[in-house]
Design an enzyme around this catalytic site. Structure first.
Site, mmCIF file in Angstrom:
data_model
loop_
_atom_site.group_PDB
_atom_site.id
_atom_site.type_symbol
_atom_site.label_atom_id
_atom_site.label_comp_id
_atom_site.label_asym_id
_atom_site.label_seq_id
_atom_site.Cartn_x
_atom_site.Cartn_y
_atom_site.Cartn_z
ATOM 1 N N ASN A 170 0.857 -1.189 0.000
ATOM 2 C CA ASN A 170 0.000 0.000 0.000
ATOM 3 C C ASN A 170 0.891 1.238 0.000
ATOM 4 O O ASN A 170 1.301 1.735 1.047
ATOM 5 C CB ASN A 170 -0.949 -0.027 1.194
ATOM 6 C CG ASN A 170 -1.959 -1.136 1.058
ATOM 7 O OD1 ASN A 170 -2.864 -1.070 0.230
ATOM 8 N ND2 ASN A 170 -1.775 -2.212 1.828
ATOM 9 N N GLU A 171 1.189 1.679 -1.201
ATOM 10 C CA GLU A 171 2.125 2.784 -1.393
ATOM 11 C C GLU A 171 1.442 4.116 -1.066
ATOM 12 O O GLU A 171 0.212 4.167 -0.914
ATOM 13 C CB GLU A 171 2.605 2.777 -2.854
ATOM 14 C CG GLU A 171 3.330 1.506 -3.262
ATOM 15 C CD GLU A 171 4.732 1.384 -2.652
ATOM 16 O OE1 GLU A 171 5.033 2.064 -1.642
ATOM 17 O OE2 GLU A 171 5.525 0.585 -3.184
#
Ligand code: F6R
Length: 598
Positions: A170-171
């Site tokens: 989850n950037e």
């Protein structure tokens, strides 16, 4: 199922004020205690849930951080302390596209590092598929979420954290409601993975990952971080505001998260970095030194010029009150710093010196300056390279054409690379004056995988190191004390030397730690500062040039694209410049060492 045996005394953790911390955080001075504590907690959850509902659901992570936990769980399983037959697992993520057989796949990682060694049922293992055709990825992601729900939800979620603050993949930009989906990897994440893939161009651009909401649904979450390269992002996640810029900050909304950190990863937390801001602390001389150097750098003043006003305005009145005025504290710290500076005349002479170099070039990169001075002081020098095979990129083309990046070399190529790296190491030592007869190559078994990832330390490694210590009977030993080495080779090498020294029957040598290629000890951490003239720094850089196979592009650049010699030049100049700014003598360059306390 057997009950977990009480195996070891509770690990030491650092207890201090957590005023600024928005996540429950446990800091372990001993790196190995962290993995043991997390594994213990997982075993507790497995036993509690299997007793209560006949099964347990674990969310698992890959990467370098949880490897110790998996090793410990395997050990506990083999000791009969934990049964995995009722364990269901869901992995956080997988690269896309990625074949499960690829050496880079998280499927392979999980089976090789964990599942193959415990009694988990294959049908209970779930890992996002990196081979799903693109048009079916959305459905596959929805099916993954459904499978988690059908299993009853995740009881315990293991997480690492990336330098972007990602959990799973989850950037930055991922929101709190995100679910399992395909994502584009951040440039920084791809650069971090570049070493494993032998070049950033080989790192996939996408991945399938559980979402933030999927992770937050877990009943209990453990966020693990180790190594100084994680310190900045850990502080942001633990002390910073919740933001989509840093997915890990969403963990602050969860009622049951624990961050398990080793000391280097915790280094930027306020309670570790500047504890005097938070509470009354024990003013040891080392703590006074840290606080005063911090104050001097903050006020851009030399130590001896700090006034009572600066102390008062920067929350250091309690320290001032102890001494009555600024002068004596300034003097005490100035003297401590000055005594650390040791030119050739103050360095050991006519002793036996043993230098351990995890990779063939760590010695000259980190201690090229002191090596020459120790040789000039007529010490007997033995320099040991603990690796067997290294990447000699751009040097060995023959036999490599059919090889995919990251695949293991055929033996003949491995030997050729070894020969090249050893010849370079000898040439580099010669450049700082040390003869070839002082160089030894250990070929420690832990290193001999031919891959970037190495084996755990074995008895055989320790026995080889001990034999050498017995043979050389050193008065002084140099070891890489670097804790941010991305693949743990430096840490393993240090552990081998420590274990061997613990068994060594002769007189205990003094152990000096040099920092690895990536960072330098700060002035306050260091015990010894070795000044270098312009000529000495130049000679050291020429020695680094002898490692020709490592030139032009550093094999493990991370986000720093400078070559090793450039980093060395900058770090040695900066250490001297910092000392100068604090009002110490103005040297051209400086190396820094820590003396290990036993
Ligand atoms: C891995 C994962 C990632 C890693 C993170 C840290 O499954 O989801 O979030 O946990 O990139 O990686 P390491 O541990 O290699 O530093």
């Amino acid at each position: 199922m057997a009950k977990a045996t009480a195996r070891r005394s509770p690990p030491t953790t650092i207890e201090s004020s957590r005023d600024r911390e928005r996540l429950k955080t446990v800091v372990f001075p001993e790196h190995s205690d962290l993995a043991a504590r997390v594994a213990e907690r997982i075993v507790e959850v497995i036993q509690r849930e299997t007793q209560a509902k006949g099964k347990v659901v674990l969310g698992l992570a890959t990467g370098s951080t949880p490897l110790g936990v998996y090793e410990e769980l395997i050990r506990l399983h083999q000791a009969g302390d934990v049964d995995f037959s009722h364990v269901i697992t869901f992995n956080l993520d997988e690269y896309y596209p990625m074949s499960p057989d690829s050496p880079h796949s998280y499927h392979r990682y999980m089976w090789e590092n964990f599942f193959a060694h415990v009694n988990i049922a294959k049908h209970n293992v779930h890992i996002p598929e990196g081979v799903t055709p693109r048009e079916r990825v959305t459905d596959a992601c929805a099916a993954y979420e459904a499978a988690i729900r059908a299993a009853g939800g995740i009881d315990f979620q293991l997480l690492g954290i990336g330098k972007t603050g990602h959990v799973g993949f989850n950037e930055p930009g991922s929101d709190a409601a995100s679910r399992t989906r395909i994502v584009t990897l951040d440039t920084l994440t791809r650069k971090d993975a570049a070493a494993d893939f032998f070049g950033v161009e080989n790192v996939p651009r996408e991945a399938i990952t559980m979402g933030v909401a999927t992770i937050l649904d877990a009943k209990e979450i453990a966020l693990l971080a180790t190594g100084e390269h994680k310190a900045g992002i850990v502080a942001r996640a633990v002390e910073g505001d919740i933001s989509t810029d840093v997915a890990a900050t969403f963990l602050q909304r969860h009622p049951s998260v624990t961050c398990y950190l080793d000391l280097p990863a915790a280094a930027e937390l306020t309670r570790i970095k500047t504890p005097w801001i938070l509470e009354g602390i024990d003013w040891t001389p080392a703590m006074v030194e840290r606080a005063v150097v911090w104050l001097a750098e903050r006020s851009t003043k030399a130590v001896l010029k700090l006034s009572a006003r600066e102390y008062a305005e920067n929350q250091l009145s309690p320290l001032l009150a102890r001494a009555g005025s600024a002068g004596p504290i300034n003097g005490q710290v100035f003297n401590r710093l000055r005594e650390k500076i040791r030119g050739r005349a103050k360095l050991p002479a006519h002793e036996r010196v043993l230098v351990f170099s995890p990779h063939p070039d760590d010695d000259v990169i980190s201690m090229g300056g002191i090596l020459r001075k120790l040789w000039e002081n007529e010490n007997q020098m033995v320099v040991l390279d603990t690796s067997a095979v290294q990447r000699a990129r751009a040097t060995v083309n023959a036999g490599m054409e059919q090889k995919a990046p990251g695949e293991i070399d055929i033996p003949v190529v491995q030997n050729l690379k070894k020969f090249i790296r050893e010849s370079e190491a000898i040439a580099a030592l010669a450049a700082v004056g040390i003869p070839a007869s002082s160089a030894r190559f250990l070929d420690l078994p832990f290193y001999q995988t031919g891959e970037v990832r190495k084996r755990p330390l074995s008895e055989e490694d320790i026995a080889i190191v001990l034999r050498l210590i017995d043979e050389t009977r050193p008065d002084l030993v140099f070891v890489a004390g670097d804790l941010s080495d991305p693949h743990g080779t430096h840490r393993t090498c240090k552990a081998a030397v420590e274990a061997a020294l613990a068994r060594y029957q002769g007189g205990k040598p003094e152990v000096w730690l040099y920092r690895g290629a990536w960072q330098e000890w700060s002035l306050t951490e260091a015990d010894v500062l070795v000044p270098l003239s312009q000529d000495e720094l130049h000679a050291k850089i020429l020695a680094i040039f002898r490692h020709q196979s490592q030139k032009d592009t550093a094999p493990f650049p991370g986000y720093d694209e400078r070559e090793f010699w450039q980093r060395v030049e900058a770090r040695n100049l900066e250490t001297a410049a910092r000392a100068d700014r604090l009002g110490l003598p103005e040297y051209y360059a400086m190396e820094a060492y820590v003396i290990q306390r036993v």
